[in-house]
Structures are given as C-alpha cells and as structure tokens.
Enzyme design. Sequence first.
Site, mmCIF file in Angstrom:
data_model
loop_
_atom_site.group_PDB
_atom_site.id
_atom_site.type_symbol
_atom_site.label_atom_id
_atom_site.label_comp_id
_atom_site.label_asym_id
_atom_site.label_seq_id
_atom_site.Cartn_x
_atom_site.Cartn_y
_atom_site.Cartn_z
ATOM 1 N N PRO A 2 0.835 -1.218 0.000
ATOM 2 C CA PRO A 2 0.000 0.000 0.000
ATOM 3 C C PRO A 2 0.864 1.260 0.000
ATOM 4 O O PRO A 2 1.809 1.357 0.773
ATOM 5 C CB PRO A 2 -0.794 -0.111 1.306
ATOM 6 C CG PRO A 2 -0.674 -1.535 1.724
ATOM 7 C CD PRO A 2 0.627 -2.034 1.172
ATOM 8 N N GLU A 3 0.549 2.183 -0.904
ATOM 9 C CA GLU A 3 1.256 3.457 -0.971
ATOM 10 C C GLU A 3 0.252 4.572 -0.658
ATOM 11 O O GLU A 3 -0.856 4.292 -0.210
ATOM 12 C CB GLU A 3 1.896 3.618 -2.357
ATOM 13 C CG GLU A 3 2.850 2.465 -2.683
ATOM 14 C CD GLU A 3 3.485 2.572 -4.075
ATOM 15 O OE1 GLU A 3 3.581 3.686 -4.610
ATOM 16 O OE2 GLU A 3 3.881 1.524 -4.611
ATOM 17 N N ARG A 112 1.860 -11.316 5.633
ATOM 18 C CA ARG A 112 3.322 -11.450 5.742
ATOM 19 C C ARG A 112 3.885 -10.895 7.033
ATOM 20 O O ARG A 112 5.099 -10.941 7.248
ATOM 21 C CB ARG A 112 3.984 -10.811 4.525
ATOM 22 C CG ARG A 112 3.491 -11.533 3.272
ATOM 23 C CD ARG A 112 4.421 -11.649 2.118
ATOM 24 N NE ARG A 112 5.833 -11.634 2.358
ATOM 25 C CZ ARG A 112 6.708 -11.145 1.484
ATOM 26 N NH1 ARG A 112 6.283 -10.605 0.367
ATOM 27 N NH2 ARG A 112 7.994 -11.197 1.723
ATOM 28 N N ARG A 151 21.614 15.212 -5.961
ATOM 29 C CA ARG A 151 21.503 13.785 -5.616
ATOM 30 C C ARG A 151 21.923 12.947 -6.819
ATOM 31 O O ARG A 151 21.455 13.153 -7.924
ATOM 32 C CB ARG A 151 20.073 13.445 -5.192
ATOM 33 C CG ARG A 151 19.599 14.179 -3.929
ATOM 34 C CD ARG A 151 20.338 13.746 -2.682
ATOM 35 N NE ARG A 151 20.280 12.314 -2.420
ATOM 36 C CZ ARG A 151 19.391 11.746 -1.598
ATOM 37 N NH1 ARG A 151 18.492 12.468 -0.961
ATOM 38 N NH2 ARG A 151 19.421 10.449 -1.409
#
Length: 273
Positions: A2-3, A112, A151
Amino acid sequence: MPELPEVETVKNELLPHVTGRSITGITLFWEGIVKEPSAAEFCSGLTGQRILGIARRGKYMIFFLSGGDYLIIHLKMTGSLIVQKSTEEPPRFTRAVIHLDDGNSVFFRDPRKFGAMRLVEDRDRIVGKLGPEPLEADFTAQVLARRLAKRKAPMKALLCEQNLVAGIGSMYADEALFAAGIHPVRSAKSLSREEIERLYRAIRRILRAAIENKGASVSTYFRPDGSKGTAHFEFRVAHRGGKPCLVCGTPVERIVVRGRGSYFCPKCQPEKV
Ligand SMILES: [Zn+2]
C-alpha cells in the site's frame, strides 16, 4: 505494498466507522504487530479511549485518541484494515482486532506480518522526519527540484525515499517516471528543469487519479469493506512486464534498481538523453 493512494483510501473509508467510537478492547493474535509499548501496555492503554479522527502522513495512519496520545498504524507490505461485526469470523491472517463500542471491530489482516502498530504520545518521533506530502499545496516543482538537487542516486530509489517525498512507493514511482519519460536509473542531477516539472505534474496527477480509483489491488490490498481498488487498471508500466507499452508498443521491461523491481518502457524512457 500500500502506498499513498491506498493508505488515503483506507483512512477515508475507516473514518465514518471509527470517528467518535470508543475502543472496548484489543485482541492480539500475534503480539509482534505491536512495536511499542509492550503488548500488554498497548492493549490497556487503548481500551476505553475514544477515536477522535484519523490523519494520513506518508504511508502512516495516525489515529487521534481522546487521551491525547496516538495510535499509529503502518500497513507495510500486505496489511489491510477490515471493518466487520465483532461477532463475525475474523478474516484469514488477522493479527489484531480493535473492538469498538457499536458492535463492529477493525481487523488488522496481514499475511506477511510486516505491519506495525504503535501507541505513542509523541507522533513526531515516528512521522516527523518524513518529506513533504506530494498532494499538499506547499509541494511545488521548486520544492521537488530543491530536494533532488545534487543527488546522484537513481530516480527510482529517490522517489521511494520517504524523507525526500512522503508516500510514494515502487508502483507510483514507476508510473510517474513513465509519464515524465524518465528512465528509472537516471540520476537526479541529470534531470533538466523541464523533466523535473513534468515529473512533478505526473506525481500529482497519478496519485490523485489513484485515490479516485480507491487504490491499486495488484496483490493483497483491500479496502475496509473487503473490496478491491481499481487504480491498477490505469497502470501503464507497473506490473506490466513483457506487455506492450500503451504508447509505443515496445515490451515493458523490468529491472531491479537498488533492490526494487522497476517497470519501464525502454523507448519512451531512454537511459541516455
Ligand atoms: Zn513506450
């Protein structure tokens, strides 16, 4: 996993069931789902409290409690929160049950066992270091550009970094990079200003659409009523390895970037520009 859109959906759909309700007890089928304090303190600390509301921050849900402290839940890989009558058989893989005073319960299902629950007084200790919320007004293309500046890491890894931008994971990173035409291994410092602006707009558009579609059920994500989301039907590359790109027909490829399976179209997202 889930995001942001999935957690936002769960939060929105839980709210009418839990707001104003008192917690009459907690059942733990697996104590390891409680990260702090001890399982016994967690259960006694929650029992008798009223739930005032829920906020989402990144992939965390923050339950505001009448005692002034917070229940913080992270669904991690396979967690879902299902609302049903307390007397019904718990869904398979239920690890914890929050019993409410109206005869319903919230069942934390987690095949899980990566999910996490915390009862804390200081929520900033858990969510304070997260990056900006990508759908808030203060998240602008300039903010994204500043956070990506200098970055060198691959874009796929950076978009999934919760301290850079909160809530994006593998699926929506793949979708946003595809929409912006950016290869997942390109470094942030290789991006032009136009590419960052394209990526910024793609992130906002894709996350908003996924919330409208109630999240993506590619594996074990369920909404609180047990139904699935439909956002994955709109995916253009994520979980479409080997299938033709919907723009150019080239087969979608899957590579592993910093440990994350990453789907992309080699033609629409060239590695060298
Ligand atoms: Zn393509």
